[in-house]
Design a protein around this motif. Structure first.
Motif, mmCIF file in Angstrom:
data_model
loop_
_atom_site.group_PDB
_atom_site.id
_atom_site.type_symbol
_atom_site.label_atom_id
_atom_site.label_comp_id
_atom_site.label_asym_id
_atom_site.label_seq_id
_atom_site.Cartn_x
_atom_site.Cartn_y
_atom_site.Cartn_z
ATOM 1 N N UNK A 1 -3.881 -8.418 -18.385
ATOM 2 C CA UNK A 1 -2.475 -8.186 -18.078
ATOM 3 C C UNK A 1 -2.207 -8.564 -16.628
ATOM 4 N N UNK A 2 -0.990 -9.091 -16.373
ATOM 5 C CA UNK A 2 -0.569 -9.427 -15.022
ATOM 6 C C UNK A 2 0.744 -8.721 -14.748
ATOM 7 N N UNK A 3 0.833 -8.064 -13.589
ATOM 8 C CA UNK A 3 2.076 -7.383 -13.260
ATOM 9 C C UNK A 3 2.197 -7.140 -11.782
ATOM 10 N N UNK A 4 3.365 -7.472 -11.212
ATOM 11 C CA UNK A 4 3.561 -7.250 -9.793
ATOM 12 C C UNK A 4 2.549 -8.030 -8.982
ATOM 13 N N UNK A 5 1.841 -7.351 -8.093
ATOM 14 C CA UNK A 5 0.874 -7.996 -7.200
ATOM 15 C C UNK A 5 -0.553 -7.876 -7.699
ATOM 16 N N UNK A 6 -0.747 -7.287 -8.880
ATOM 17 C CA UNK A 6 -2.078 -7.029 -9.403
ATOM 18 C C UNK A 6 -2.248 -7.621 -10.801
ATOM 19 N N UNK A 7 -3.514 -7.782 -11.194
ATOM 20 C CA UNK A 7 -3.780 -8.108 -12.587
ATOM 21 C C UNK A 7 -4.974 -7.306 -13.076
ATOM 22 N N UNK A 8 -5.067 -7.150 -14.384
ATOM 23 C CA UNK A 8 -6.145 -6.403 -15.019
ATOM 24 C C UNK A 8 -7.040 -7.386 -15.752
ATOM 25 N N UNK B 1 -9.650 -5.399 0.561
ATOM 26 C CA UNK B 1 -9.873 -4.041 0.091
ATOM 27 C C UNK B 1 -8.572 -3.248 0.103
ATOM 28 N N UNK B 2 -8.608 -2.037 -0.455
ATOM 29 C CA UNK B 2 -7.402 -1.212 -0.534
ATOM 30 C C UNK B 2 -6.852 -0.841 0.841
ATOM 31 N N UNK C 1 3.941 -1.373 -1.728
ATOM 32 C CA UNK C 1 4.272 -1.921 -3.049
ATOM 33 C C UNK C 1 3.008 -2.325 -3.811
ATOM 34 N N UNK C 2 2.069 -2.932 -3.111
ATOM 35 C CA UNK C 2 0.813 -3.329 -3.760
ATOM 36 C C UNK C 2 0.035 -2.101 -4.233
ATOM 37 N N UNK D 1 -0.015 2.231 -10.880
ATOM 38 C CA UNK D 1 0.539 2.072 -12.234
ATOM 39 C C UNK D 1 -0.563 1.694 -13.231
ATOM 40 N N UNK D 2 -1.412 0.750 -12.833
ATOM 41 C CA UNK D 2 -2.501 0.358 -13.723
ATOM 42 C C UNK D 2 -3.475 1.528 -13.939
ATOM 43 N N UNK D 3 -3.797 2.264 -12.870
ATOM 44 C CA UNK D 3 -4.724 3.387 -13.010
ATOM 45 C C UNK D 3 -4.159 4.463 -13.939
ATOM 46 N N UNK D 4 -2.885 4.760 -13.785
ATOM 47 C CA UNK D 4 -2.261 5.774 -14.643
ATOM 48 C C UNK D 4 -2.311 5.357 -16.109
ATOM 49 N N UNK D 5 -2.056 4.081 -16.371
ATOM 50 C CA UNK D 5 -2.071 3.573 -17.759
ATOM 51 C C UNK D 5 -3.480 3.603 -18.334
ATOM 52 N N UNK D 6 -4.467 3.251 -17.517
ATOM 53 C CA UNK D 6 -5.850 3.280 -17.996
ATOM 54 C C UNK D 6 -6.304 4.706 -18.278
ATOM 55 N N UNK D 7 -5.885 5.650 -17.451
ATOM 56 C CA UNK D 7 -6.215 7.050 -17.727
ATOM 57 C C UNK D 7 -5.671 7.460 -19.101
#
Length: 515
Positions: A314-321, A343-344, A350-351, A357-363
């Protein structure tokens, strides 16, 4: 309740003198026993094969449970290949294997490493760096190592002391292993030598730990009357208080491996300096706000021709999975910036929000479909592009998982700070300092700062999660052992994308990208 005491015999090597071995051990056991076990770190098979065969068929017998290591030369391999998978050589005699940790019913932990070091491996009589990684992982889940037996001497063991003239030069990989495991006793075969005990901590810099005793024993039945059998009583670590363990004998020396550790730290520091600055360029903090010149050749920048796009979920915003290369499981994925960011520490608001968002969805995915808790970890050391690893862990609570991380960090003398959910961790990282960060289901975090004084293992996150205390797949601690075909990766990506679809916070973006 009385603490258990284990009676142990250690024989150096046998070299085919099995009859002398059996006679001596049985006599000692009848007079001073009963002993609980016998350990033999040296070679058992020699030129005299008759006594080995007599042991195998029961003509010769040892009255005490005996544990041996494997071959150290190719000529010995055929005889070990005849041993059944359970390792039973004969009644009361067991072949331990190449490497591992054996724990007795009384809690005594015995780590073992068999054979000669080889970069390539590929034979029963050799071991490789991957075997050492597995052994690190296996030893990390227990309270500590009581006894270590190895086929080879460690390098540097004679520093600060006078050793025998015919001492082997030793092997650096064994030294590194010993420095990590910190056994109470380390036995090898060779000339008889009992080193002064050495401490496993730096005075005034680290919390006091128990000391290690290194002992080398000769060959059974040797003509020079060199000592080859050592008897002692030991109470397992798990039954001894920290206060008792920290008591130091009066003639304890410094750790002989300290200089080796420092030299490695200098090399790593030089490598980091080379990585952070290029000759002729003004030095910048890694991950600062440059369009980075490495982006076109980076394996993780989404615009790079080198990125393996078939792994993208998945690709979204500034990140991808993306599916992790050499994944621990089919649900092991990574959150990665589309652009080149180290690194973080260097993500803007925003990044960072896209990461969350990705972490919340994976949880939600792991909790709902996998009945598992999420573990996220990131290592800034020795990497130029941020990768946040995400792994589901079933059947264990956050407290259980934290406990395993604490055991590993204690074993490696790593400093760790726990950061409660909701509190900032970024301010705890000094400028330019590398770190390892792990985050749990409840958003609590553990922060490890990397320093030159202690070598931080690059596979630390995988080693902890792959250990027997969690996923119970220690061989998969090294991602290179987990690689699969491109076709299998494509299949795993398709499966995960279908499961993730209802949880994907960037579902619209993903759909539009795939059109």
């Amino acid at each position: 309740m009385a603490k258990p005491v284990v009676k142990v015999l250690v024989a150096g090597s046998v070299e085919g003198n099995v009859k002398q071995l059996c006679t001596r051990i049985n006599n000692v056991n009848s007079k001073s026993g009963p002993f609980d076990l016998v350990l033999i770190p040296g070679r058992v098979i020699g030129d005299n094969l008759e006594s080995w065969l007599a042991l195998r068929d029961g003509t010769l017998r040892i009255d005490v449970p005996t544990y041996i290591l494997g071959p150290t030369e190719s000529t010995q391999v055929p005889y070990y290949s005849q041993i059944p998978p359970d390792g039973q050589v004969a009644d009361n005699v067991t072949y331990l294997g190449r490497r591992g940790v054996y724990t007795t019913t009384s809690g005594l932990s015995v780590a073992y490493l068999s054979g000669q070091y080889s970069e390539k491996g590929g034979s029963t009589h050799t071991y490789t760096a991957s075997d050492l990684s597995v052994l690190h992982a296996q030893a990390g889940i227990i309270h500590g190592v009581d006894i270590l037996i190895t086929s080879e001497w460690p390098e540097h063991i004679l520093k600060y002391v006078k050793g025998p003239q015919n001492a082997p030069s030793g092997v650096g990989e064994v030294s590194k292993l010993v420095n990590v495991l910190k056994p109470r006793y380390h036995f090898v075969a060779g000339p008889h030598y009992e080193r002064l005990p050495y401490r496993n901590h730096k005075i005034l810099h680290e919390r006091a730990q128990y000391c290690t005793r290194f002992i080398s024993l000769g060959c059974a039945g040797n003509k020079t009357k060199c000592k080859w059998l050592y008897a002692f009583n030991i109470t397992p670590l798990k039954h001894i208080s920290d206060e008792e363990l920290r008591k130091q004998p009066s003639e304890t020396t410094e750790n002989p491996y300290i200089e080796m550790e420092r030299e490695e730290g200098k090399v790593e520091d030089r490598n980091r300096q080379h990585f952070y600055s290029t000759p002729g360029e003004k030095r910048k903090m890694p991950g600062s706000d440059q369009p980075n010149k490495r982006g076109d050749s980076c394996w993780f920048c989404l615009k790079s021709p080198n990125v393996e796009k078939h792994l993208v979920i998945s690709v979204g915003g500034s990140m991808y999975l993306a599916l992790a290369k050499g994944a621990l499981s089919a649900d092991h994925v990574m959150i990665i910036p589309t652009n080149h960011i180290k690194c973080q520490q260097f993500l803007d608001d925003d990044q960072q929000a896209d990461v969350e968002k990705f972490k919340s969805s994976l949880r939600s995915l792991y909790r709902t479909l996998k009945k598992s808790t999420a573990v996220f970890f990131e290592r800034s050391l020795a990497t130029s592009h941020l990768q946040i690893q995400s792994v589901p862990i079933a059947r264990y609570s956050v407290a259980d998982i934290k406990d395993v991380f604490y055991r590993f960090s204690s074993k490696l003398s790593l400093e760790v700070q726990e950061v409660p959910a909701g509190e900032s961790w970024k301010d705890l990282v000094p400028p330019g300092c590398d770190y390892f960060l792990v985050e749990f289901e409840n958003q609590d975090k553990m922060l490890f700062l990397c320093s030159n004084s202690v070598r931080f293992p690059l596979q630390f996150g995988r080693e902890v999660l792959a250990s027997e205390g969690l996923l119970n797949m220690p061989r998969r601690a090294n991602w290179k052992h987990c690689q699969v075909s491109k076709e299998q990766e494509e299949h795993d990506v398709k499966e995960f994308r279908q499961q993730f679809q209802e949880f994907d916070p960037f579902k619209v973006d993903s759909d539009s990208d795939s059109d």
